[in-house]
Design a protein around this motif. Structure first.
Motif, PDB file in Angstrom:
ATOM      1  N   LYS A  57       0.742  -1.357   0.175  1.00 51.79           N
ATOM      2  CA  LYS A  57       0.093  -0.074   0.107  1.00 51.79           C
ATOM      3  C   LYS A  57       0.802   1.247  -0.066  1.00 51.79           C
ATOM      4  CE  LYS A  57      -3.782  -2.423   0.440  1.00 51.79           C
ATOM      5  NZ  LYS A  57      -4.047  -3.249  -0.512  1.00 51.79           N
ATOM      6  N   ASP A  58       2.124   1.173   0.223  1.00 48.87           N
ATOM      7  CA  ASP A  58       2.920   2.332   0.568  1.00 48.87           C
ATOM      8  C   ASP A  58       4.526   1.791   0.226  1.00 48.87           C
ATOM      9  OD1 ASP A  58       3.644   1.296   2.945  1.00 48.87           O
ATOM     10  OD2 ASP A  58       2.120   2.543   3.953  1.00 48.87           O
ATOM     11  N   ARG A  59       5.327   2.756   0.270  1.00 44.58           N
ATOM     12  CA  ARG A  59       6.823   2.625   0.222  1.00 44.58           C
ATOM     13  C   ARG A  59       7.274   1.401   1.200  1.00 44.58           C
ATOM     14  NH1 ARG A  59      11.052   6.984   0.330  1.00 44.58           N
ATOM     15  NH2 ARG A  59      10.254   7.460  -1.853  1.00 44.58           N
ATOM     16  N   GLU A  60       6.651   1.582   2.492  1.00 46.27           N
ATOM     17  CA  GLU A  60       7.355   0.773   3.595  1.00 46.27           C
ATOM     18  C   GLU A  60       6.890  -0.754   3.312  1.00 46.27           C
ATOM     19  OE1 GLU A  60       6.352  -0.008   8.235  1.00 46.27           O
ATOM     20  OE2 GLU A  60       5.861   1.988   7.294  1.00 46.27           O
ATOM     21  N   THR A  61       5.411  -0.584   2.916  1.00 46.34           N
ATOM     22  CA  THR A  61       5.129  -2.254   2.746  1.00 46.34           C
ATOM     23  C   THR A  61       5.840  -2.874   1.488  1.00 46.34           C
ATOM     24  OG1 THR A  61       3.153  -1.179   1.776  1.00 46.34           O
ATOM     25  CG2 THR A  61       2.807  -2.160   3.838  1.00 46.34           C
ATOM     26  N   LEU A  62       5.947  -1.933   0.601  1.00 48.56           N
ATOM     27  CA  LEU A  62       6.660  -2.282  -0.588  1.00 48.56           C
ATOM     28  C   LEU A  62       8.159  -2.931  -0.254  1.00 48.56           C
ATOM     29  CD1 LEU A  62       7.384  -2.720  -3.617  1.00 48.56           C
ATOM     30  CD2 LEU A  62       7.881  -0.407  -4.010  1.00 48.56           C
ATOM     31  N   GLN A  63       8.980  -2.008   0.361  1.00 51.00           N
ATOM     32  CA  GLN A  63      10.062  -2.549   0.873  1.00 51.00           C
ATOM     33  C   GLN A  63      10.010  -3.758   1.686  1.00 51.00           C
ATOM     34  OE1 GLN A  63      11.958   0.882   2.621  1.00 51.00           O
ATOM     35  NE2 GLN A  63      12.518   1.649   0.436  1.00 51.00           N
TER      36      GLN A  63
END
Length: 84
Positions: A57-63
């Motif tokens: 959903k965002d950069r954090e969950t992508l990483q």
């Protein structure tokens, strides 16, 4: 795995919104590769990769997903796809 690594690198310097299409493409690639190779299909199913991709959903969950994939592939290779 190379697409995931590239996506992680890009997420460190680009905004999440700029990467959404690449995340969708990654999902399609995992499904495509799973259809071609049984070991990839096994990894995708057992690792719940499609479900994990849907949680981005965002950069954090992508990483977090990218780090998960790195660990999952290493684990899978270590055990050569055997159930453990």
């Amino acid at each position: 795995m190379s697409l995931t690594s590239t996506l992680y690198d890009e997420s460190r310097v680009r905004e999440y919104d700029e990467l959404k299409e690449k995340i969708l493409y990654l999902r399609v690639q995992y499904i495509y590769q799973a259809g071609l190779e049984f070991s990839v299909k096994d990894l995708v199913i057992k690792g719940e990769i499609i479900e994990a991709l849907n949680e981005i959903k965002d950069r954090e969950t992508l990483q977090r997903f990218c780090r998960y994939m790195e660990a999952l592939v290493a684990y899978f290779k270590f055990y050569e796809g055997k159930d453990r």
